[in-house]
Scaffold this active site. Sequence first.
Site, short mmCIF file in Angstrom:
data_model
loop_
_atom_site.label_atom_id
_atom_site.label_comp_id
_atom_site.label_asym_id
_atom_site.label_seq_id
_atom_site.Cartn_x
_atom_site.Cartn_y
_atom_site.Cartn_z
N ALA A 11 0.82 -1.21 0.00
CA ALA A 11 0.00 0.00 0.00
C ALA A 11 0.85 1.26 0.00
CB ALA A 11 -0.93 0.00 1.21
N ASN A 98 14.28 -8.23 -1.80
CA ASN A 98 12.97 -8.33 -2.44
C ASN A 98 12.62 -9.75 -2.86
OD1 ASN A 98 12.50 -5.69 -1.96
ND2 ASN A 98 12.64 -4.99 -4.08
N HIS A 178 14.15 -5.37 -17.88
CA HIS A 178 13.77 -4.06 -17.34
C HIS A 178 15.00 -3.47 -16.65
CE1 HIS A 178 11.43 -0.85 -15.73
NE2 HIS A 178 11.44 -1.29 -14.48
#
Length: 315
Positions: A11, A98, A178
């Site tokens: 969020a 991550n 990417h």
Amino acid sequence: MRRAKITIVGAGNVGATCAHWCAAAELGDIVLLDIPQAEDMPKGKALDLMQASPIMGFDSAISGTTSYADTANSDVVVITAGIARKPGMSRDDLLGTNAKIVGSVAEQVKQTSPNAIIIVVSNPLDAMVQRVLQVTGFPSNRVIGQAGVLDTARYRTFLAMELGVSIEDISALLMGGHGDTMVPMPSCTSVGGIPILQLLDAKRLEEIVDRTRKGGAEIVGLLKTGSAYYAPAAATTQMVEAIVRDKKRLIPCAAYCDKEYGVGGFYVGVPVILGSDGVEKIVELTLTTQEQADFKKSVDAVQELVEAMGKLVNA
């Protein structure tokens, strides 16, 4: 017909902005989830967005939570969770931390939404989407990485700024990983149907491509305390829309290639048809000799990244 259920994991800026775009487009009902340590933060952001709905005129229901139980049976799950880059950091610097965060999220999604299509946004993107596939065991068409839409948008933006033309008239494509090895496709770049090299010389085009490759780092450097979120969230929303509305969009995404373009079992940015079944087809283009060489270099970099991640998660 029920509305689509869209869960956004994380969020923070990207996740909350993605919820904003998805709600405004009425793509479905949205669950905004964050870690228990976030306490009521996702609920606060969700309530704030709901209170915007009478003003902006959208009917999406938005809720915030720290419990995966509230995300059960989602149709689409967007994973933005993870630490963001700081000035001087590359996407690859985020790899170890991550990979653990995204792997944990993937395990929860596997249990609560076994039929979902997952869109991974967390960096380093090409490794993180591979990690989600490994953990969930989902069919590869239902695990997709968001990168190509964002990279192409940056490319189109810089071309429009350079040429002084409408963004709407620029059609472009970028492939590959990417990051700094992403591959521009001059053969697939045009302005109002005019090939780009009739409007820009090769040297200037390469300068614009280089800025595109470093587009995220440029924003990190300017913000100093965070990374880009408006454009990444908008790019993710376009992918969500293609899925929930079965748009059959031909757009670049990080898709699993096990033979396409000669790639052997890795995620890499390629043009795909994106619809209600996720990646419904990988579109194979005929590349120029230079494009082939650049693409191979990019794929090699992705493979090295995935192998490095494997050593970290198995250490």
